[in-house]
Design a protein around this motif. Structure first.
Motif, mmCIF file in Angstrom:
data_model
loop_
_atom_site.group_PDB
_atom_site.id
_atom_site.type_symbol
_atom_site.label_atom_id
_atom_site.label_comp_id
_atom_site.label_asym_id
_atom_site.label_seq_id
_atom_site.Cartn_x
_atom_site.Cartn_y
_atom_site.Cartn_z
ATOM 1 N N ARG A 181 0.868 -1.157 -0.056
ATOM 2 C CA ARG A 181 -0.110 0.380 -0.367
ATOM 3 C C ARG A 181 0.728 1.372 0.226
ATOM 4 N N PHE A 182 1.938 1.232 0.244
ATOM 5 C CA PHE A 182 3.363 2.313 1.173
ATOM 6 C C PHE A 182 4.006 2.611 -0.667
ATOM 7 N N ARG A 183 4.339 3.304 -0.942
ATOM 8 C CA ARG A 183 5.641 3.943 -0.830
ATOM 9 C C ARG A 183 7.375 3.920 -0.719
ATOM 10 N N GLY A 184 7.397 4.378 0.883
ATOM 11 C CA GLY A 184 7.790 5.142 1.450
ATOM 12 C C GLY A 184 8.213 4.303 2.316
ATOM 13 N N ARG A 185 8.924 5.081 3.726
ATOM 14 C CA ARG A 185 9.344 3.901 5.077
ATOM 15 C C ARG A 185 8.098 4.499 5.942
ATOM 16 N N GLY A 186 7.437 5.801 6.516
ATOM 17 C CA GLY A 186 6.691 5.608 6.980
ATOM 18 C C GLY A 186 5.943 5.539 7.841
ATOM 19 N N ALA A 187 5.269 4.610 6.368
ATOM 20 C CA ALA A 187 3.909 4.488 6.838
ATOM 21 C C ALA A 187 3.995 2.699 7.107
ATOM 22 N N GLY A 188 4.973 1.615 6.966
ATOM 23 C CA GLY A 188 5.734 0.899 7.347
ATOM 24 C C GLY A 188 6.345 0.682 8.215
ATOM 25 N N LEU A 189 6.651 1.562 9.146
ATOM 26 C CA LEU A 189 7.354 2.030 10.377
ATOM 27 C C LEU A 189 6.432 2.242 11.222
ATOM 28 N N LEU A 190 5.327 2.526 11.303
ATOM 29 C CA LEU A 190 3.873 2.979 12.042
ATOM 30 C C LEU A 190 3.412 1.650 12.000
ATOM 31 N N LEU A 191 3.347 1.441 11.022
ATOM 32 C CA LEU A 191 2.051 0.612 11.316
ATOM 33 C C LEU A 191 3.060 -0.873 11.337
ATOM 34 N N THR A 192 4.822 -1.123 11.481
ATOM 35 C CA THR A 192 5.089 -2.924 11.657
ATOM 36 C C THR A 192 5.234 -1.943 13.147
ATOM 37 N N GLY A 193 5.902 -1.008 14.110
ATOM 38 C CA GLY A 193 6.124 -0.995 15.151
ATOM 39 C C GLY A 193 4.633 -1.339 16.006
ATOM 40 N N ASN A 194 3.820 -1.036 15.345
ATOM 41 C CA ASN A 194 1.889 -0.687 16.467
ATOM 42 C C ASN A 194 2.095 -2.661 16.326
ATOM 43 N N ALA A 195 2.205 -3.174 14.825
ATOM 44 C CA ALA A 195 1.971 -4.671 15.597
ATOM 45 C C ALA A 195 3.087 -5.617 16.808
ATOM 46 N N LEU A 196 4.090 -4.993 16.914
ATOM 47 C CA LEU A 196 5.163 -5.382 17.787
ATOM 48 C C LEU A 196 4.893 -5.089 18.612
ATOM 49 N N HIS A 197 3.830 -4.047 19.303
ATOM 50 C CA HIS A 197 3.297 -4.400 21.087
ATOM 51 C C HIS A 197 2.546 -5.283 21.241
ATOM 52 N N PHE A 210 -3.026 -6.450 13.757
ATOM 53 C CA PHE A 210 -2.228 -5.656 14.843
ATOM 54 C C PHE A 210 -1.926 -4.002 14.947
ATOM 55 N N GLY A 211 -1.091 -3.750 13.455
ATOM 56 C CA GLY A 211 -0.660 -2.682 13.334
ATOM 57 C C GLY A 211 -1.324 -1.626 12.730
ATOM 58 N N TRP A 212 -2.547 -2.318 11.837
ATOM 59 C CA TRP A 212 -4.039 -1.288 11.707
ATOM 60 C C TRP A 212 -4.351 -1.198 12.533
ATOM 61 N N LEU A 213 -4.831 -2.119 13.515
ATOM 62 C CA LEU A 213 -5.791 -1.647 14.995
ATOM 63 C C LEU A 213 -5.579 -0.488 15.573
ATOM 64 N N LEU A 214 -3.862 -0.794 15.973
ATOM 65 C CA LEU A 214 -3.521 0.005 16.693
ATOM 66 C C LEU A 214 -3.566 2.188 15.893
ATOM 67 N N CYS A 215 -2.756 1.864 14.758
ATOM 68 C CA CYS A 215 -2.671 2.492 13.853
ATOM 69 C C CYS A 215 -4.069 3.841 14.062
ATOM 70 N N MET A 216 -5.232 2.939 13.696
ATOM 71 C CA MET A 216 -6.355 3.393 13.609
ATOM 72 C C MET A 216 -6.691 4.093 14.879
ATOM 73 N N LEU A 217 -6.500 2.805 15.667
ATOM 74 C CA LEU A 217 -6.636 3.617 17.278
ATOM 75 C C LEU A 217 -6.185 5.052 17.664
ATOM 76 N N GLY A 218 -5.201 4.585 17.497
ATOM 77 C CA GLY A 218 -4.478 6.581 17.554
ATOM 78 C C GLY A 218 -6.059 7.428 16.547
ATOM 79 N N GLN A 219 -5.285 6.875 15.588
ATOM 80 C CA GLN A 219 -5.807 8.468 14.582
ATOM 81 C C GLN A 219 -7.474 8.427 14.960
ATOM 82 N N ASP A 220 -8.289 7.753 16.158
ATOM 83 C CA ASP A 220 -9.561 7.700 16.665
ATOM 84 C C ASP A 220 -9.810 8.476 17.829
ATOM 85 N N VAL A 221 -8.991 7.689 18.883
ATOM 86 C CA VAL A 221 -8.813 8.053 19.959
ATOM 87 C C VAL A 221 -7.780 8.129 20.653
ATOM 88 N N GLY A 222 -7.000 8.567 20.136
ATOM 89 C CA GLY A 222 -5.659 8.881 20.679
ATOM 90 C C GLY A 222 -4.235 7.424 21.604
#
Length: 530
Positions: A181-197, A210-222
């Motif tokens: 879904r992404f060309r740069g590294r930024g989104a992958g860092l955010l998604l993967t770091g959250n997955a490793l929670h 896991f990565g998608w869910l925590l990132c989306m929660l971050g955008q929703d409720v912080g």
């Protein structure tokens, strides 16, 4: 001997939620906790220096803020206030740059687009997908398995084709999700770091979810924090429960679930005291502790005992807490206002770190989750200072004491120093929690495992805690598993306790669906028959 309608064993967040739910239904409830204070892994204290509040275990609570279960308890009426940092999360790299998860999705997208045009739109597409299914998805995550009603709502909102796309996302490894879904590294860092929670490796099925869910929660409720410390969340749950009539007993270790004629009828404490339960016993303890320790004298199906020998814990954890005399001197400005900072590895380093854990090797370059608590909540330390912590996962089968532990703490500080030169000079005090320390402070954190069992797909849904129905009922009548070892697993959301309370109420005629419960009961008997 005292008596009650129900005894809840363990006053972690799930036990506290269960006690509240039963009390709301008019039950007389006794909540028994081995520690001197409630909260389990939701506690805080001054352990570094006077005036610096440290969250001893968990710290940021997106799942609690999003959970309809926690929300409907109205804990703000019992003293809970949420605070948030200016930014949700940053991933700091050794080259001085950082990827940033902002409070607003549009701002996150703008940062991603500046690195790789088109990535901003791709991020907003993920957010739109989240907005489309948010409510039924959260209902599905936080209700007993299978989530028939909420699952049907999701399908109606998505349609057949998009439902299949979402199902594919749910099992896609997070590295593949980012690459598609992404060309740069930024989104992958955010998604993967959250997955490793979680403890799911970045190349494993389910890590993308896991990565998608925590990132989306971050955008929703912080990633909010309780004002004053994590213990304020547990305190609000206790105050609400006691206002409803729950009797809370602390400093009392339960050593046995008492059974009579195959049914749970109470508990016995370490001092010999017994508490009788006329309707139910709910256990907010890890599944192995319930079946192998508290039910050691009860005849359990041989298949269940066999399956428990295959129970897998999630990774061990090493946590370090600091009192700092100034804000963290991050090289990347983006990290300065972030409550949570990921650091220590780049995109490929996630894989190396996970591989080390998989083979039981100590990572030379550990991945760290770093919390800036005063940035998130100014009450945590004196003005101009920072109360901070970092944790990393580590192999279980290692002696995390003495020189071995000291060397790994040094690796952790080296990783921080690479992205925040001068960090060591800002330290006023330091407090280290080894895996053994974590378990000694909370018996449910076995070997420093935070989630009461692996989040791997082989131990989720109908496989949690062992192959079965993915429900809180146990083979013992009147006994319910209310801990994170039950579906839906780890995280502070209260669903495991809530589901156990619902099951207990239903079995006592307070919920509809008797035929469905009878089917579940006979299915358990059939599944676990010798």
């Amino acid at each position: 001997m005292s008596t009650a309608d129900a005894v809840v064993v363990g006053a972690g967040p799930n036990g506290l939620v269960a006690a509240n739910a039963l009390a709301d239904a008019g039950w007389d409830v006794v909540l028994v906790e081995a520690n001197d204070e409630v909260g389990g892994a939701v506690r805080s204290a001054e352990v570094t220096a006077p005036g610096y509040v440290t969250d001893l275990f968990s710290a940021f609570y997106p799942l609690a803020a999003a959970s309809p279960i926690i929300r409907d308890l109205h804990l703000e009426e019992h003293g809970l206030a949420w605070r948030r940092a200016p930014h949700v999360l940053a991933h700091a790299l050794d080259d001085g740059s950082a990827a940033l998860l902002c409070d607003r999705a549009e701002d996150t997208a703008a940062g991603l687009d500046a690195e790789a045009p088109g990535d901003g739109d791709a991020w907003l597409e993920l957010v739109r997908g989240w907005d489309r299914i948010r409510d039924p998805l959260l209902d599905a995550l936080f209700t007993p398995f299978p989530p028939v009603a909420s699952g049907a709502r999701m399908v109606r909102r998505l349609g057949a084709a998009d439902t299949l796309d979402f199902a594919r996302l749910a099992v896609t490894p997070v590295r593949r999700l980012a690459a598609e879904r992404f060309r740069g590294r930024g989104a992958g860092l955010l998604l993967t770091g959250n997955a490793l929670h979680s403890d799911v490796p970045p190349d494993a099925a389910g890590s993308g979810m896991f990565g998608w869910l925590l990132c989306m929660l971050g955008q929703d409720v912080g990633f909010p924090v309780p004002e004053g410390g994590a213990g304020e969340l547990a305190g609000a749950l206790r105050r609400r429960a006691e206002a409803k009539g729950v009797r809370v007993v602390t400093g009392a270790l339960v050593t046995q679930v008492v059974t009579t004629a195959g049914r749970a009828t109470g508990v016995r404490l370490a001092d010999g005291t017994s508490i009788s339960a006329s309707r139910a016993v709910l256990a907010d303890v890890p599944a192995p502790a319930l079946y192998q320790d508290l039910l050691a004298d009860h005849p359990l199906p041989a298949r269940l005992r066999r399956d428990l020998t295959r129970f897998q814990w999630d990774s061990a954890t090493i946590k370090v807490n600091w009192a700092l005399d100034r804000p963290v001197p991050w090289s990347a400005d983006e990290a300065r206002g972030a409550g949570t900072v990921h650091l220590g590895v780049d995109t490929d380093g996630f894989v190396d770190f996970a591989a080390d854990l998989s083979v039981g090797r100590t990572p030379e370059r550990p991945f760290l989750l770093f919390g800036q608590m005063t940035t998130s909540d100014p009450t945590r330390s004196p003005a101009g200072t920072e109360s901070a912590w970092a944790y990393t996962h580590a192999p279980h089968d290692s002696d995390w004491t003495g020189e071995r532990l000291a060397r790994h703490v040094e690796r952790m500080e080296e990783a921080i120093e690479r992205v925040a030169p001068g960090f060591r000079d800002s330290q006023v005090a330091r407090h280290v929690q080894s895996p053994g320390d974590l378990e000694s402070q909370d018996r449910s954190l076995v070997g420093g495992a935070l989630n009461a069992g692996t989040s791997g797909i082989h131990q989720q849904l109908v496989f949690r805690p062992t192959p079965g129905l993915g429900r809180p009922e146990t083979p013992v009548g009147g006994l319910y598993l209310a801990s994170a070892s039950a579906h839906p697993g780890g995280g502070v959301h209260g669903a495991c306790g809530w589901n156990a309370a619902r099951a207990a109420l239903g079995a006592n005629g307070r919920l509809t669906g008797g035929a469905r419960r009878l089917l579940a009961r006979t299915a358990w008997d059939r599944l676990l028959r010798d």
